[in-house]
Motif scaffolding. Structure first.
Motif, PDB file in Angstrom:
ATOM      1  N   LEU A  13      37.656  41.275  39.175  1.00 50.33           N
ATOM      2  CA  LEU A  13      38.757  40.400  38.760  1.00 50.33           C
ATOM      3  C   LEU A  13      40.078  41.129  38.963  1.00 50.33           C
ATOM      4  N   LEU A  14      40.967  40.506  39.722  1.00 44.36           N
ATOM      5  CA  LEU A  14      42.312  41.034  39.971  1.00 44.36           C
ATOM      6  C   LEU A  14      43.313  40.188  39.196  1.00 44.36           C
ATOM      7  N   ARG A  15      43.978  40.781  38.216  1.00 43.27           N
ATOM      8  CA  ARG A  15      44.916  40.060  37.357  1.00 43.27           C
ATOM      9  C   ARG A  15      46.342  40.492  37.710  1.00 43.27           C
ATOM     10  N   ASP A  16      47.140  39.522  38.161  1.00 43.96           N
ATOM     11  CA  ASP A  16      48.522  39.826  38.512  1.00 43.96           C
ATOM     12  C   ASP A  16      49.465  39.050  37.604  1.00 43.96           C
ATOM     13  N   SER A  17      50.747  39.189  37.846  1.00 46.95           N
ATOM     14  CA  SER A  17      51.773  38.529  37.042  1.00 46.95           C
ATOM     15  C   SER A  17      52.947  38.193  37.949  1.00 46.95           C
ATOM     16  N   GLY A 162      39.644  35.446  28.944  1.00 46.76           N
ATOM     17  CA  GLY A 162      38.575  36.231  28.322  1.00 46.76           C
ATOM     18  C   GLY A 162      37.204  35.913  28.896  1.00 46.76           C
ATOM     19  N   ALA A 163      36.968  34.635  29.249  1.00 45.15           N
ATOM     20  CA  ALA A 163      35.677  34.269  29.840  1.00 45.15           C
ATOM     21  C   ALA A 163      35.483  34.919  31.211  1.00 45.15           C
ATOM     22  N   LEU A 164      36.518  34.887  32.042  1.00 43.71           N
ATOM     23  CA  LEU A 164      36.422  35.523  33.351  1.00 43.71           C
ATOM     24  C   LEU A 164      36.339  37.039  33.234  1.00 43.71           C
ATOM     25  N   SER A 165      37.035  37.589  32.257  1.00 46.37           N
ATOM     26  CA  SER A 165      36.988  39.042  32.062  1.00 46.37           C
ATOM     27  C   SER A 165      35.605  39.506  31.636  1.00 46.37           C
ATOM     28  N   SER A 166      34.912  38.707  30.847  1.00 50.09           N
ATOM     29  CA  SER A 166      33.563  39.100  30.414  1.00 50.09           C
ATOM     30  C   SER A 166      32.550  39.062  31.555  1.00 50.09           C
ATOM     31  N   LEU A 167      32.826  38.297  32.614  1.00 53.96           N
ATOM     32  CA  LEU A 167      31.916  38.233  33.758  1.00 53.96           C
ATOM     33  C   LEU A 167      32.121  39.383  34.739  1.00 53.96           C
ATOM     34  N   ALA A 168      33.280  40.019  34.696  1.00 50.43           N
ATOM     35  CA  ALA A 168      33.651  40.975  35.740  1.00 50.43           C
ATOM     36  C   ALA A 168      32.981  42.320  35.517  1.00 50.43           C
ATOM     37  N   GLN A 169      32.453  42.891  36.605  1.00 48.51           N
ATOM     38  CA  GLN A 169      31.976  44.274  36.570  1.00 48.51           C
ATOM     39  C   GLN A 169      33.138  45.260  36.666  1.00 48.51           C
ATOM     40  N   ALA A 170      34.245  44.824  37.245  1.00 46.75           N
ATOM     41  CA  ALA A 170      35.465  45.628  37.324  1.00 46.75           C
ATOM     42  C   ALA A 170      36.657  44.709  37.152  1.00 46.75           C
ATOM     43  N   GLU A 171      37.638  45.188  36.420  1.00 44.38           N
ATOM     44  CA  GLU A 171      38.835  44.392  36.128  1.00 44.38           C
ATOM     45  C   GLU A 171      40.064  45.230  36.439  1.00 44.38           C
ATOM     46  N   VAL A 172      40.951  44.678  37.247  1.00 42.94           N
ATOM     47  CA  VAL A 172      42.155  45.381  37.670  1.00 42.94           C
ATOM     48  C   VAL A 172      43.361  44.576  37.202  1.00 42.94           C
ATOM     49  N   THR A 173      44.191  45.198  36.370  1.00 40.87           N
ATOM     50  CA  THR A 173      45.414  44.563  35.879  1.00 40.87           C
ATOM     51  C   THR A 173      46.602  45.263  36.508  1.00 40.87           C
ATOM     52  N   ILE A 185      42.479  49.917  35.586  1.00 44.72           N
ATOM     53  CA  ILE A 185      41.131  49.556  36.040  1.00 44.72           C
ATOM     54  C   ILE A 185      40.141  49.778  34.904  1.00 44.72           C
ATOM     55  N   VAL A 186      39.283  48.792  34.702  1.00 45.97           N
ATOM     56  CA  VAL A 186      38.205  48.882  33.710  1.00 45.97           C
ATOM     57  C   VAL A 186      36.891  48.632  34.431  1.00 45.97           C
ATOM     58  N   TYR A 187      36.001  49.616  34.398  1.00 44.77           N
ATOM     59  CA  TYR A 187      34.665  49.483  34.983  1.00 44.77           C
ATOM     60  C   TYR A 187      33.669  49.219  33.862  1.00 44.77           C
ATOM     61  N   ARG A 188      32.823  48.232  34.075  1.00 41.58           N
ATOM     62  CA  ARG A 188      31.780  47.917  33.100  1.00 41.58           C
ATOM     63  C   ARG A 188      30.419  48.071  33.780  1.00 41.58           C
ATOM     64  N   ARG A 189      29.614  48.984  33.253  1.00 37.89           N
ATOM     65  CA  ARG A 189      28.281  49.224  33.783  1.00 37.89           C
ATOM     66  C   ARG A 189      27.256  48.893  32.713  1.00 37.89           C
ATOM     67  N   GLN A 192      26.310  51.153  29.353  1.00 32.22           N
ATOM     68  CA  GLN A 192      27.272  52.242  29.338  1.00 32.22           C
ATOM     69  C   GLN A 192      28.597  51.740  28.783  1.00 32.22           C
ATOM     70  N   ARG A 193      29.362  52.670  28.272  1.00 31.54           N
ATOM     71  CA  ARG A 193      30.685  52.309  27.774  1.00 31.54           C
ATOM     72  C   ARG A 193      31.635  52.037  28.934  1.00 31.54           C
ATOM     73  N   PRO A 194      32.584  51.131  28.785  1.00 30.79           N
ATOM     74  CA  PRO A 194      33.540  50.860  29.866  1.00 30.79           C
ATOM     75  C   PRO A 194      34.382  52.094  30.189  1.00 30.79           C
ATOM     76  N   THR A 195      34.649  52.274  31.464  1.00 30.53           N
ATOM     77  CA  THR A 195      35.476  53.371  31.948  1.00 30.53           C
ATOM     78  C   THR A 195      36.856  52.822  32.290  1.00 30.53           C
ATOM     79  N   ARG A 196      37.888  53.471  31.770  1.00 27.80           N
ATOM     80  CA  ARG A 196      39.262  53.000  31.970  1.00 27.80           C
ATOM     81  C   ARG A 196      40.065  54.081  32.688  1.00 27.80           C
ATOM     82  N   GLN A 197      40.906  53.631  33.608  1.00 27.96           N
ATOM     83  CA  GLN A 197      41.759  54.546  34.348  1.00 27.96           C
ATOM     84  C   GLN A 197      42.947  53.777  34.907  1.00 27.96           C
TER      85      GLN A 197
END
Length: 300
Positions: A13-17, A162-173, A185-189, A192-197
């Protein structure tokens, strides 16, 4: 971590503004996927095919397959160029792909699809699209599909986001300006705990990624605005605290159920001015006044 988004597979998921658009990053990821030899399908909804392909070289344009929903999204013209079934039919057609191998599917954009499809329908279709479990040769292709979805999050409430974010294996804001863009970037595996960077990057005119470095994670959260402590006893109709005089009056008060030595002495030894109590009993005619001992037969 930004350069390894395509290796994750699944839904990204790529979230822009308004301040930081995300279509350039989407096109950069599409170019990288095409250069890796993957099959690339683009579902274009917001801009024309000519505008989207602008900036790609001849080789990249030949490798991508563009599904045009911008020209006739509802298939009113009934032409062969229009996609049958509208947006939902186009997504289902992508789900029924028959060619094996790694595939990258780009959706431009999820915001346009949310305006034409219910959120639950879109989420179910995205789940089926990013979790393929069947291939013509019988092998599993769960790890072979990467779905890139661009979302303009300012156009939607917290529910769809929030619904789309829960489906994503990776989320980029995305945040920042064109000169300095950062991606959170949030990685969800699984399990495992989500990895943020957070990573800074720039996009070159040929839509190549120029990674500029990774920002260190803050050990302490940023202090928020000062909050005033609210006294919960401000507007009560009773007092929870006693003053000094009230405490002295409370301590000097003798409680009615407290049997003190003075009260005991007054009951046992009444003073000369106090009246004594007596009990007068008048027997009734039917009273049993037997003087014999009722326990006489027990031989005690």
């Amino acid at each position: 971590m930004l350069d390894s988004l395509l290796a994750l597979r699944g839904f990204v998921l790529l979230r822009d503004s308004v301040e930081c658009e995300g279509r350039s990053l989407l096109k950069a990821l599409i170019k990288k996927s095409a250069l890796c030899g993957e099959q690339v399908h683009i579902l274009g909804c917001e801009v024309s095919e000519e505008e989207f392909r602008e900036g790609f070289d001849f080789d990249i344009n030949n490798r991508v397959v563009y599904h045009n929903l911008f020209r006739d999204p509802l298939n009113w013209s009934k032409t062969e160029e229009a996609l049958p079934g509208g947006p939902l039919g186009a997504l289902r057609a992508l789900c029924r792909r028959t060619h094996p191998g790694p595939v990258t599917i780009a959706l431009d954009s999820l915001s346009w699809l949310l305006l034409h499809l219910p959120c639950t329908t879109l989420c179910q279709t995205l789940h089926a699209l990013s979790h393929r479990d069947f291939c013509p040769d019988g092998s599993s292709s769960v790890e072979q599909v990467c779905v890139l979805g661009l979302l303009h999050e300012e156009l939607h409430g917290p529910g769809p986001v929030g619904a789309l974010s829960s489906l994503a294996q990776a989320e980029v804001t995305l945040s920042g300006m064109l000169s300095q863009t950062s991606a959170s970037i949030v990685y969800r595996r699984p399990r495992q705990r989500p990895t943020r960077q957070t990573q800074c990057f720039s996009i070159l005119p040929d839509f190549s990624l120029n990674l500029q470095g990774v920002l260190p994670l803050e050990s302490q959260p940023h202090p928020g605005p000062p909050t005033t402590q609210v006294d919960p006893t401000t507007h009560l109709t009773f007092n929870l605290r006693l003053s000094k005089k009230e405490k002295e009056a409370k301590d000097s008060l003798t409680l009615p159920f407290h049997f003190s030595s003075e009260k005991q002495q007054a009951l046992l030894c009444p003073g000369p001015g106090q009246a004594t109590s007596r009990i007068f009993y008048e027997p009734d005619a039917y009273d049993d006044l037997d003087q014999e001992d009722p326990d006489d037969d027990l031989d005690i």
